[in-house]
Scaffold this motif. Structure first.
Motif, PDB file in Angstrom:
ATOM      1  N   GLN A   1       0.422  -1.478  -0.257  1.00 31.81           N
ATOM      2  CA  GLN A   1       0.220   0.271  -0.084  1.00 31.81           C
ATOM      3  C   GLN A   1       1.236   0.969   0.730  1.00 31.81           C
ATOM      4  N   GLY A   2       0.542   2.415  -0.828  1.00 31.58           N
ATOM      5  CA  GLY A   2       1.380   3.058  -1.016  1.00 31.58           C
ATOM      6  C   GLY A   2       0.462   5.356  -0.772  1.00 31.58           C
ATOM      7  N   GLN A   3       0.788   6.113  -1.078  1.00 32.95           N
ATOM      8  CA  GLN A   3      -0.112   6.844  -1.176  1.00 32.95           C
ATOM      9  C   GLN A   3       0.948   8.256  -2.325  1.00 32.95           C
ATOM     10  N   GLY A   4      -0.173   9.078  -2.889  1.00 26.39           N
ATOM     11  CA  GLY A   4       0.391   9.378  -4.194  1.00 26.39           C
ATOM     12  C   GLY A   4       0.538   8.798  -5.194  1.00 26.39           C
ATOM     13  N   THR A   5       1.786   8.857  -5.566  1.00 32.11           N
ATOM     14  CA  THR A   5       1.802   7.725  -7.081  1.00 32.11           C
ATOM     15  C   THR A   5       2.509   6.940  -6.708  1.00 32.11           C
ATOM     16  N   GLY A   6       2.972   6.266  -4.930  1.00 31.73           N
ATOM     17  CA  GLY A   6       2.900   5.329  -4.920  1.00 31.73           C
ATOM     18  C   GLY A   6       5.048   4.919  -4.921  1.00 31.73           C
ATOM     19  N   VAL A   7       4.955   3.826  -4.841  1.00 32.54           N
ATOM     20  CA  VAL A   7       6.265   3.118  -4.582  1.00 32.54           C
ATOM     21  C   VAL A   7       6.375   2.566  -6.258  1.00 32.54           C
ATOM     22  N   ASN A   8       5.814   1.873  -6.822  1.00 32.79           N
ATOM     23  CA  ASN A   8       7.081   1.270  -7.896  1.00 32.79           C
ATOM     24  C   ASN A   8       6.692   2.508  -8.797  1.00 32.79           C
ATOM     25  N   ALA A   9       5.856   3.221  -8.901  1.00 35.98           N
ATOM     26  CA  ALA A   9       6.088   4.881 -10.085  1.00 35.98           C
ATOM     27  C   ALA A   9       7.732   4.926 -10.271  1.00 35.98           C
ATOM     28  N   GLY A  10       7.895   5.221  -8.546  1.00 31.06           N
ATOM     29  CA  GLY A  10       9.571   5.419  -8.139  1.00 31.06           C
ATOM     30  C   GLY A  10      10.964   4.969  -8.151  1.00 31.06           C
ATOM     31  N   LEU A  11      10.309   3.553  -8.165  1.00 30.49           N
ATOM     32  CA  LEU A  11      11.535   2.220  -8.196  1.00 30.49           C
ATOM     33  C   LEU A  11      12.002   2.747  -9.707  1.00 30.49           C
ATOM     34  N   SER A  12      10.619   2.744  -9.999  1.00 31.89           N
ATOM     35  CA  SER A  12      10.892   2.336 -12.343  1.00 31.89           C
ATOM     36  C   SER A  12      11.863   3.507 -12.480  1.00 31.89           C
ATOM     37  N   ALA A  13      11.299   4.703 -11.960  1.00 31.55           N
ATOM     38  CA  ALA A  13      12.319   5.372 -12.543  1.00 31.55           C
ATOM     39  C   ALA A  13      13.044   5.885 -12.649  1.00 31.55           C
ATOM     40  N   VAL A  14      14.176   5.357 -10.984  1.00 36.41           N
ATOM     41  CA  VAL A  14      15.130   5.827 -10.419  1.00 36.41           C
ATOM     42  C   VAL A  14      15.967   4.605 -11.030  1.00 36.41           C
ATOM     43  N   PHE A  15      14.768   3.026 -10.760  1.00 34.38           N
ATOM     44  CA  PHE A  15      16.603   2.152 -12.008  1.00 34.38           C
ATOM     45  C   PHE A  15      16.217   2.551 -13.087  1.00 34.38           C
ATOM     46  N   GLN A  16      15.533   2.910 -14.007  1.00 42.05           N
ATOM     47  CA  GLN A  16      15.972   3.295 -15.538  1.00 42.05           C
ATOM     48  C   GLN A  16      16.995   4.138 -15.111  1.00 42.05           C
ATOM     49  N   ALA A  17      16.928   5.309 -14.302  1.00 38.93           N
ATOM     50  CA  ALA A  17      17.630   6.430 -14.309  1.00 38.93           C
ATOM     51  C   ALA A  17      19.429   5.582 -13.844  1.00 38.93           C
ATOM     52  N   ALA A  18      19.531   5.367 -12.816  1.00 43.47           N
ATOM     53  CA  ALA A  18      20.632   4.423 -12.762  1.00 43.47           C
ATOM     54  C   ALA A  18      21.465   3.660 -13.628  1.00 43.47           C
ATOM     55  N   LEU A  19      20.456   2.462 -14.095  1.00 45.16           N
ATOM     56  CA  LEU A  19      20.924   1.413 -15.614  1.00 45.16           C
ATOM     57  C   LEU A  19      21.220   2.464 -16.882  1.00 45.16           C
ATOM     58  N   GLN A  20      20.837   3.863 -17.417  1.00 49.00           N
ATOM     59  CA  GLN A  20      21.454   4.826 -18.005  1.00 49.00           C
ATOM     60  C   GLN A  20      22.519   5.301 -17.727  1.00 49.00           C
ATOM     61  N   ALA A  21      22.541   5.783 -16.646  1.00 51.18           N
ATOM     62  CA  ALA A  21      24.375   6.374 -15.767  1.00 51.18           C
ATOM     63  C   ALA A  21      25.215   4.855 -15.554  1.00 51.18           C
ATOM     64  N   LEU A  22      24.446   4.151 -15.560  1.00 47.88           N
ATOM     65  CA  LEU A  22      25.622   3.167 -15.603  1.00 47.88           C
ATOM     66  C   LEU A  22      26.096   3.083 -17.314  1.00 47.88           C
ATOM     67  N   GLU A  23      25.075   2.277 -17.783  1.00 47.31           N
ATOM     68  CA  GLU A  23      25.679   2.934 -19.066  1.00 47.31           C
ATOM     69  C   GLU A  23      26.786   3.269 -19.934  1.00 47.31           C
ATOM     70  N   ALA A  24      26.125   4.407 -19.571  1.00 44.64           N
ATOM     71  CA  ALA A  24      26.663   5.078 -20.568  1.00 44.64           C
ATOM     72  C   ALA A  24      28.301   5.896 -20.075  1.00 44.64           C
ATOM     73  N   THR A  25      28.281   5.311 -18.349  1.00 47.08           N
ATOM     74  CA  THR A  25      29.317   4.827 -18.325  1.00 47.08           C
ATOM     75  C   THR A  25      30.873   3.153 -18.518  1.00 47.08           C
ATOM     76  N   HIS A  26      30.173   2.756 -18.758  1.00 54.47           N
ATOM     77  CA  HIS A  26      30.362   1.367 -18.140  1.00 54.47           C
ATOM     78  C   HIS A  26      30.154   0.360 -19.592  1.00 54.47           C
ATOM     79  N   GLY A  27      28.983   0.962 -20.856  1.00 57.37           N
ATOM     80  CA  GLY A  27      28.996   0.136 -21.595  1.00 57.37           C
ATOM     81  C   GLY A  27      27.165  -1.010 -21.911  1.00 57.37           C
ATOM     82  N   ALA A  28      26.307  -1.353 -22.667  1.00 61.48           N
ATOM     83  CA  ALA A  28      25.229  -1.662 -21.905  1.00 61.48           C
ATOM     84  C   ALA A  28      25.240  -3.549 -21.613  1.00 61.48           C
ATOM     85  N   GLU A  29      26.435  -3.767 -22.606  1.00 58.16           N
ATOM     86  CA  GLU A  29      26.863  -4.573 -21.899  1.00 58.16           C
ATOM     87  C   GLU A  29      27.175  -5.232 -20.111  1.00 58.16           C
TER      88      GLU A  29
END
Length: 616
Positions: A460-488
């Motif tokens: 249970q959550g309020q507002g936009t809740g948990v999953n929306a925030g996790l999804s956004a941060v997870f993708q942002a962190a992966l993109q930051a790593l990919e930019a530095t270390h590559g997709a592989e």
């Protein structure tokens, strides 16, 4: 009579014609905690010393025979009698002991029953040894006694899957001696009377399942081949213990099992799995969980996209009448055709019989705005559009959220609830219920009842809740790593976590790794740190109830390995001060995701741990 003394309140003794009935009474599930073990041990000692008693029956009050050991004791100093010692006391009783099972006899509860000299159960009982799901093995003699009764193959199936079986199957296997439809107590007393005067045959001395040594060791070998490359150490040690049951004298086999249990219980994987187990328990403690739900017979699904079609099918299978609602006839026709095509494909593949297909289709009804059909007991708006008048919590459409109102589509306010239905992962299916300060507990309770029938794990959550925030941060962190270390490097990390998508495997030829994996090495720390930081922000902003809900969301909703425990579990093990130092260092690369959350400083300053927040 009820025995006296604080440590004996969980056992009640009753005598019927020479049979001593020992009633276990430790609600809610009669877990075999230290107080109960002491009470039962004392009762067994007294019963054996009483000349008027000729046999003993162990049974339980409430909804179930013991559903397992008390896993909250794991990692704490042991308290006598240990469960293995209690089981041995039952087994060595000079007077016959009958175990009478009802409800779910699981884990330590089943091990206690296996130590008895006879077992009887109600026909709707479930029996199982689910310890493998906690990263451990049956540690109270289960790996030694069960193979003696039913052999290696079936014992390994029960212990390696952890799935319970019905009483009828347990009877056919040889675990139970009798199954009854009703009057368990009377049947158990009758069975105990039949044992009057007989010398009890210990399970330790049974060889029913060990007569064919060739088949026994063939089952061991087959299990080892099947578990090659297993992610967890537990299955391999279970196989070792079942092998030891055949090779070693009973007492040495028990010692071997106990050593293996002690080895597994302190592993990080077992600690993580226990954390997730308790996280699932805590997640049920939410607004509306104890309120009375409204009866729901019909559910209206709005929209005709893939999510709506899947939801329609889930609801139909849960025995609801479903109205598919669209804003015009053309869209409605497309929606009905999509459901029809999907069900027909299941018939063609053999997943669904024609009769079952027809029964499901009869419960699906078309609806248009303004029809009487929009007055369903519950309305799911799938995010395609929102009909006027629905006052609901703020929901991110990008998170796959839907809106739910109880009653007519136009109703909202105190009856408005947000709902995020996450796609299925290897760890199940998650639903996130989003409430507002005005949401009535009754509305939440009604939705929870529906989600339970849909077999969804819920947070249970309020507002936009948990999953929306996790999804956004997870993708942002992966993109930051990919930019530095590559997709592989990113794909390798996702592979270790079991989160590779099919299209990632096909596009890059990447295969999910097999065998034990280091879930926290390499580039894992920055991603988990970003997720933990996001979790702290959500808790501080009251979008999430507790840290363990965030772990549950990442595991059940996003597919992270269950034995990894989740980002908040990782952060707790790392330490909040170390986490803050890491975040501060990483923040130079992406301040939005790695700048320490304000709550982190507050927790450090006040000496509050993430576990404290979970238990608050």
């Amino acid at each position: 009579m009820r025995m006296q003394g604080k440590t004996q309140e969980q056992v009640t003794q009753e005598t019927r014609g020479g049979v001593c009935l020992l009633w276990i009474d430790n609600p809610p599930v009669n877990a075999l905690g230290a107080e109960l073990r002491r009470a039962l041990s004392d009762a067994l000692t007294r019963a054996n010393a009483d000349r008027a008693i000729r046999s003993i029956v162990i049974l339980a009050k409430g909804r179930s025979f013991p559903a397992g050991a008390d896993i909250s004791e794991f990692g704490k100093p042991p308290q006598a009698p240990l469960l293995p010692d209690l089981c041995r006391q039952v087994e060595c009783s000079a007077k016959p002991v009958v175990a009478a099972l009802h409800g779910t006899a699981l884990g330590g509860g089943l091990e206690l029953a296996l130590a008895a000299h006879a077992r009887i159960a109600l026909s709707d009982s479930q029996l199982g040894l689910p310890e493998v799901t906690l990263g451990i093995l049956p540690g109270a003699g289960g790996t030694q006694r069960l193979p003696r009764l039913i052999g290696a193959e079936q014992s390994l199936r029960l212990m390696l899957t952890g799935r319970p079986i019905a009483a009828a199957e347990a009877l056919a296997m040889g675990i139970l001696d009798k199954v009854v439809e009703a009057d368990l107590t009377e049947a158990a007393v009758t069975l105990a009377m039949h044992l009057f005067g007989e010398t009890p045959v210990q399970t330790a001395d049974r060889r029913d399942g060990m007569r064919d040594a060739k088949a026994y060791f063939a089952a061991i070998a087959a299990a080892r081949r099947a578990e090659t490359g297993a992610e967890l150490p537990g299955p391999g040690r279970i196989i070792d213990c079942v092998e030891a049951a055949q090779l070693l004298p009973f007492e040495q086999g028990l010692a071997f099992e106990r050593a293996a249990f002690a080895e597994l219980v302190v592993t990080p994987e077992a600690e993580a799995l226990r954390h997730v187990f308790f996280a699932e328990r805590r997640a049920r403690q939410m607004v509306g969980a104890k309120a009375k739900p409204r009866d729901v017979a019909q559910v209206t699904v709005v929209g005709h996209g893939a999510d709506a079609v899947a939801l329609c099918k889930d609801l139909l299978r849960a025995d609801y009448d479903v109205t598919l609602l669209e804003r015009d006839a053309e869209a409605l026709t497309k929606g009905l055709e999509a459901v029809a095509v999907s069900l027909a494909a299941e018939v063609k593949s053999g997943k669904l019989s024609q009769g079952a297909h027809d029964a499901l289709w009869e419960r699906l009804f078309p609806g248009l705005p303004g029809d009487d059909g929009d007055a369903a007991d519950m309305v799911f708006l799938t995010g395609a559009y929102r009909l006027p008048g629905a006052d609901v919590p703020s929901v991110s459409a990008a998170a796959g959220a839907v809106i739910v109102t109880m009653g007519r589509v136009g109703e909202g306010g105190a009856r408005g609830v947000g709902l995020v239905l996450m796609p299925a992962t290897r760890n199940g299916r998650l639903a996130e219920v989003l409430i507002s300060p005005q949401t009535l507990p009754e509305a939440v309770a009604t939705l929870l009842a529906v989600l339970k029938r849909l077999r969804r794990a819920v947070i249970q959550g309020q507002g936009t809740g948990v999953n929306a925030g996790l999804s956004a941060v997870f993708q942002a962190a992966l993109q930051a790593l990919e930019a530095t270390h590559g997709a592989e490097a990113v794909l390798a990390l996702l592979g270790r976590w079991g989160m590779l998508r099919d299209k990632d495997r096909q596009a890059d030829g990447a295969a999910a790794p097999t065998g034990p994996q280091d879930l926290f090495g390499g580039l894992a720390a920055p991603v988990l740190g970003a997720l933990a930081n996001a979790g702290l922000r959500m808790i501080g902003e009251e979008r999430a109830l507790r840290p363990s809900d965030i772990d549950l969301a990442f595991i059940r909703g996003h597919g992270f390995a269950r034995h990894g425990g989740g980002p908040m579990f990782w952060a707790a093990r790392r330490g909040l001060i170390v986490l803050r130092d890491d975040l501060t260092r990483w923040a130079d690369d992406a301040p939005d995701i790695w700048t320490p959350a304000p709550l982190l400083d507050d927790l450090i300053r006040q000496g509050i741990s993430l576990r404290d927040l979970d238990e608050a």
